[in-house]
Structure formats: C-alpha cells, structure tokens
Design a protein around this motif. Structure first.
Motif, PDB file in Angstrom:
ATOM      1  N   ASP A  22       0.805  -1.219   0.000  1.00 38.17           N
ATOM      2  CA  ASP A  22       0.000   0.000   0.000  1.00 38.17           C
ATOM      3  C   ASP A  22       0.835   1.265   0.000  1.00 38.17           C
ATOM      4  O   ASP A  22       0.309   2.354  -0.213  1.00 38.17           O
ATOM      5  CB  ASP A  22      -0.947   0.014   1.204  1.00 38.17           C
ATOM      6  N   LYS A  23       2.146   1.141   0.229  1.00 30.29           N
ATOM      7  CA  LYS A  23       3.002   2.323   0.252  1.00 30.29           C
ATOM      8  C   LYS A  23       3.715   2.570  -1.077  1.00 30.29           C
ATOM      9  O   LYS A  23       4.096   3.699  -1.368  1.00 30.29           O
ATOM     10  CB  LYS A  23       4.047   2.207   1.369  1.00 30.29           C
ATOM     11  N   ASN A  25       4.463   3.230  -5.026  1.00 27.80           N
ATOM     12  CA  ASN A  25       3.773   4.149  -5.924  1.00 27.80           C
ATOM     13  C   ASN A  25       3.480   3.529  -7.284  1.00 27.80           C
ATOM     14  O   ASN A  25       3.502   4.205  -8.311  1.00 27.80           O
ATOM     15  CB  ASN A  25       4.602   5.426  -6.100  1.00 27.80           C
ATOM     16  N   GLY A  27       0.699   0.447  -9.113  1.00 26.02           N
ATOM     17  CA  GLY A  27      -0.434  -0.433  -8.855  1.00 26.02           C
ATOM     18  C   GLY A  27      -0.028  -1.892  -8.943  1.00 26.02           C
ATOM     19  O   GLY A  27       0.750  -2.279  -9.825  1.00 26.02           O
ATOM     20  N   ASN A  41      -3.713  -3.505  -4.445  1.00 26.17           N
ATOM     21  CA  ASN A  41      -3.153  -2.540  -3.489  1.00 26.17           C
ATOM     22  C   ASN A  41      -3.778  -1.145  -3.617  1.00 26.17           C
ATOM     23  O   ASN A  41      -4.590  -0.875  -4.514  1.00 26.17           O
ATOM     24  CB  ASN A  41      -1.622  -2.482  -3.608  1.00 26.17           C
ATOM     25  N   LYS A  42      -3.363  -0.265  -2.726  1.00 37.06           N
ATOM     26  CA  LYS A  42      -3.960   1.077  -2.640  1.00 37.06           C
ATOM     27  C   LYS A  42      -3.772   1.873  -3.928  1.00 37.06           C
ATOM     28  O   LYS A  42      -4.709   2.519  -4.416  1.00 37.06           O
ATOM     29  CB  LYS A  42      -3.347   1.828  -1.464  1.00 37.06           C
ATOM     30  N   LYS A  43      -2.561   1.847  -4.486  1.00 32.84           N
ATOM     31  CA  LYS A  43      -2.303   2.615  -5.696  1.00 32.84           C
ATOM     32  C   LYS A  43      -3.166   2.128  -6.846  1.00 32.84           C
ATOM     33  O   LYS A  43      -3.661   2.932  -7.658  1.00 32.84           O
ATOM     34  CB  LYS A  43      -0.815   2.519  -6.074  1.00 32.84           C
ATOM     35  N   GLU A  46      -6.532   3.572  -6.530  1.00 32.72           N
ATOM     36  CA  GLU A  46      -6.557   4.973  -6.953  1.00 32.72           C
ATOM     37  C   GLU A  46      -6.568   5.091  -8.475  1.00 32.72           C
ATOM     38  O   GLU A  46      -7.304   5.905  -9.043  1.00 32.72           O
ATOM     39  CB  GLU A  46      -5.339   5.705  -6.385  1.00 32.72           C
ATOM     40  N   ILE A  47      -5.751   4.290  -9.144  1.00 36.96           N
ATOM     41  CA  ILE A  47      -5.675   4.342 -10.606  1.00 36.96           C
ATOM     42  C   ILE A  47      -7.020   4.002 -11.229  1.00 36.96           C
ATOM     43  O   ILE A  47      -7.481   4.665 -12.168  1.00 36.96           O
ATOM     44  CB  ILE A  47      -4.589   3.366 -11.122  1.00 36.96           C
ATOM     45  N   ARG A 122       1.473   1.358 -14.095  1.00 35.15           N
ATOM     46  CA  ARG A 122       1.714   2.787 -13.912  1.00 35.15           C
ATOM     47  C   ARG A 122       0.643   3.540 -14.688  1.00 35.15           C
ATOM     48  O   ARG A 122       0.366   3.239 -15.845  1.00 35.15           O
ATOM     49  CB  ARG A 122       3.118   3.155 -14.410  1.00 35.15           C
ATOM     50  N   ASP A 123       0.078   4.553 -14.045  1.00 35.16           N
ATOM     51  CA  ASP A 123      -1.069   5.270 -14.599  1.00 35.16           C
ATOM     52  C   ASP A 123      -0.641   6.317 -15.623  1.00 35.16           C
ATOM     53  O   ASP A 123       0.195   7.179 -15.332  1.00 35.16           O
ATOM     54  CB  ASP A 123      -1.825   5.964 -13.449  1.00 35.16           C
TER      55      ASP A 123
END
Length: 473
Positions: A22-23, A25, A27, A41-43, A46-47, A122-123
């Motif tokens: 989760d830390k 950067n 996905g 995971n968190k990233k 978000e993506i 990667r977004d």
C-alpha cells in the motif's frame, strides 16, 4: 510454543507485506488460477477508481471490460503464460470510466504450474486524455479583426498594430489582463496573415503539468520513457501555421530555455531523440501581467522575452476603454437574446451608468457573464434594467457606494433648489414604498420573485407589503 511463534511471525510478515504494497507508488493486481483477484493494493485502487470490495475475490472479467480488439494483459499471462513489459493497455472500470496504464505482467508459477498472474501498473490515463482530447486538436481560429468590438481610440490603435503585424512571421507577445481578449487578437492575426490556410494551435501553458508539457510541445520518441510512443509535438503539428502559447509566464525556467532554443534554431528535438527537425511556425505568446514584473520575479526569462517580443501588443483593460462598454453590451445582448430565444434589445440608462462606474476587474469576459446572468433573470420585456442584474453584482461595494452617493446628490439638489425638506422618516417611507412598487410591477406582483430580486425572504417582503398597505396578489 514454536508453532505459535511461527504463526505469529507469519502474521507479522503478512502485515508488513500489506503495508509495503500500500506504500509503493505503482499499482499491483494479482489473480489466482480462476482469474479471481487476490491482491489489489492502494495505488491500483486509486488508478482504477475502485474499492477493495469492488474487486477482491471477484473474477477480473466480471469487473472490468476491454475493447473488442483489446485483451486483458493479466488474463493473457494467466491463460498463455505470456510475460509482457511496458505494454500500454486501455480498459474500463465498472462505471465505464476509461483507464490507461503501462503494465509489466507475468505469470505466477509453482512447480512449473501456473497458479496465478500478477501485474504492476503505472497510470498514464491523464496523459492520454490530454493528448487525445485537448492538445492534439488543431485550434479553431474563427475570429478576425472585424470580430473585435469597440471603437475607442485605445482599442483601435491595438487593432491597427495587429493588422500590420499580421503581414510578417515575427514572434508576437500579447500582454493583457485576464478577460481582455488576447486569444481573440491572436486568432485575428493568424487569419489576417499569409499563414491563414495552415493550422492554428492554441495551448494554455498553465493548464498542463510541467512533467507532461515538454513532450506535448516538442513531441516524444518511442521508448524515451515508460509508455512513450512516437508522437509529434505541437510545434510539428502547427507546421506552416501559428502556435499560440497562452500564459507563457507559467512555464518553468528549464522549459523556457528549451523553447528559446526552438525559436532561435527553428528546429525541434523530440523528447528522447537525438535528431533535430526543422519547423516553420509563427509563435504568438500571451502574458497576463507586466513582463517587467514577471522578469523581476523570475517567472519569465529575459532572453525569452526579447525573442518573443519582436512585436509587442498591449490589450487595454475594459476600465481604460469605457466608451466600448455600450457596444460590447449590445453585442452580448444580441448574442444571448438569439441563444435564449428572447427579444431583448437594449440596456436602460441606469444600468449603462452603473457599468460605466464599475472598474471591471474581469474585463470583457466579466461583462459578458453579467449580461448572460441578467438575461437568465428576465421574464419579459426588451430592456435589461437594474432589477435584472445578478444580486452578487448589485452588492459590489462600489456600486452600493454609487447608489448612496446618487441619493445624497439628489437630496442635496433638492435642498439647494429651496424645496421643502421632509423629515427623514417620511422621506425613507416614500422611498421604500416607491421602490417596492417598482419591483412588484416588474415581477407582475409575484411576491416570491420580487422577494428574491430584493434579497429578502418572502415573509419579510409580506410584512412590508402589509405595513404600507400595498396590493399583494
């Protein structure tokens, strides 16, 4: 004892793994052999704009959709054992929102058997949207010098200078406050020039992050960075035409230096490339502050300023060309009257007087918004009056001060003429009754609408109507 210790250690390690996931950067999305999500995971949330509950333990293809000619790189890795790196993929979440990522995807093996697959993403969604929807469109240069409204000497001087500048290919710097019409002048110059049949491309430099702007201006070479493709920049797309760089003072110094090189060498080098490409583009730049202040404060390089300002045009603010207000207001009234299917033809003298007393910090753009807002409040009639002006405009301190000054001037005039001076209470009573009648009449004696126009509650207006025995329908 050892068994419990080992179990505790494993739980502790699982917590650490989840914390790390989760830390980071990037996905991370993993599926098991049935295609169900086991790591998300968190990233990645978000993506993709999803929650853990939306995705975890669900089949990937039940949650996300892919174009008919596109496949899930994650499912391909699971199905075919196919490993891919730096693969661009566009797909849609469960709300049909488009997502674009650059992926490294590989199968997960145990004893040679595929038991799942994992993807590191990667977004690049924002980058792709900017390129497709905004930055790679040829600008629509619709306006000419005949489109510019106003007959004041200040404005006519700038128009004449712009007409002369249109004949050449020299760089132009247009200075003016926000809302003065800098792009209108830039389009007029392009359309009045020998380049009018070629592209006109406009880019607001303040609207794009620096990390994206370099590639968008100068282009990219495939492989220059993760996800980079072979793509021409705005300079190449504007070949033979005009490139308008709006708010040039928002560019960081490094990009300003690269822009200066392009202007000096008349060549452009794509990001990640070693090859220079010749470009024939006229540059028009705009700035919304005094260039001297921008240079002093480090927002504009002096050498770039000199290169851009071969021709300098200063668009005067509306407060310095108030004779143009009437013509501009008439133009906007005609525009929105046609758009709204109305038959409004003019301003009344009171509104025109207020417009002339106001400083217009938002310039022509603010005037247009006030006219549009006023016409939204009109129900009938062919004249835009004070009562139609938006409340927020009427409540501006300078306008309130002017109204008070007018009342004082009227009283002073009456006194000087030797007219009978009424007690203040009587004068205020008559003034309130007269004003209430005017507002009620203009709103067809509709109490709710009259109260809204006056900035009162319905109950407060009803109290005043009863107090002065005025007719209420």
């Amino acid at each position: 004892m050892n068994g419990n210790t080992n179990g505790d250690d494993q739980m502790q390690m699982n917590k650490i793994y989840r914390y790390i996931l989760d830390k980071i950067n990037v996905g991370v999305h993993a599926v098991n052999k049935e295609g169900r999500t086991i790591i998300y995971n968190k990233k990645m949330r978000e993506i993709e704009g999803m929650s853990t509950e939306d995705v975890l333990d669900k089949n990937l293809l039940d949650v996300f959709s892919f174009d008919s000619n596109g496949n899930s790189t994650l499912m391909e890795a699971l199905r075919d054992g196919k490993m891919v790196q730096n693969a661009k993929q566009t797909y849609y979440n469960n709300r049909a929102q488009e997502i674009t990522t650059i992926n490294d995807t590989f199968p997960f093996l145990e004893d040679g058997v595929r038991i799942g697959a994992i993807e590191i993403a990667r977004d690049v969604t924002k980058y792709e949207r900017l390129v497709r929807e905004n930055l790679l469109k040829t600008g629509d240069a619709r306006h000419t010098f005949d489109s510019i409204i106003g007959s004041s000497d200040r404005l006519q001087e700038v128009i004449e200078a712009g007409r002369r500048a249109a004949r050449t290919s020299s760089s132009i710097l247009i200075t003016g406050e926000t809302g003065t019409g800098k792009e209108l002048f830039a389009q007029s110059i392009h359309n009045g020039s020998p380049r009018s049949s070629k592209p006109f491309i406009s880019q607001n430099c303040a609207a794009i992050p620096d990390s994206l702007l370099e590639g968008l201006l100068f282009g990219t070479k495939k492989g220059a960075f993760t996800g980079a493709v072979e793509r021409p920049g705005l300079f190449e797309q504007a070949e033979g035409g005009t490139l308008l760089l709006d708010e040039i003072n928002s560019l960081n110094p490094a990009l300003q230096a690269k822009l200066l090189r392009v202007l000096q060498e008349k060549t452009v080098r794509r990001v990640g490339d070693t090859k220079d490409r010749a470009v024939d583009v006229r540059i028009i730049a705009t700035i919304n502050e005094d260039p001297v202040d921008a240079i002093a404060d480090g927002r504009l390089r002096k050498d770039l300023y000199y290169r851009l300002s071969v021709v300098s045009l200063f668009i005067p603010p509306l407060r310095e060309r108030k004779p143009d207000i009437k013509d501009l207001a008439s133009f906007f009234i005609g525009k929105y009257s046609s758009l709204f299917g109305m038959d409004v033809k003019r301003l009344d003298d009171e509104v025109l007087g207020l417009f002339h007393s106001y400083d217009w910090p938002g310039n022509v753009r603010e005037l247009e918004h006030i006219i549009e807002g006023s016409m939204n409040l009109m129900e009938y009639g062919d004249t835009l009056s004070y009562l139609h002006l938006p409340i927020q405009f009427r409540n501006k301190p300078k306008l309130l001060h002017r109204e008070k000054t007018q009342s004082a001037d009227l009283m002073e005039s009456n006194i000087q003429k030797g007219q009978t001076i009424k007690p203040l209470d009587e004068y205020m009573e008559e003034a309130e009754i007269s004003y209430l009648k005017k507002v009620l009449s203009s709103h067809d004696f509709n109490v709710t609408k009259s109260a809204e126009a006056l900035g009162l509650s319905r109950q407060s207006l009803q109290y005043r109507l009863r107090k002065w025995n005025l007719q209420e329908d």
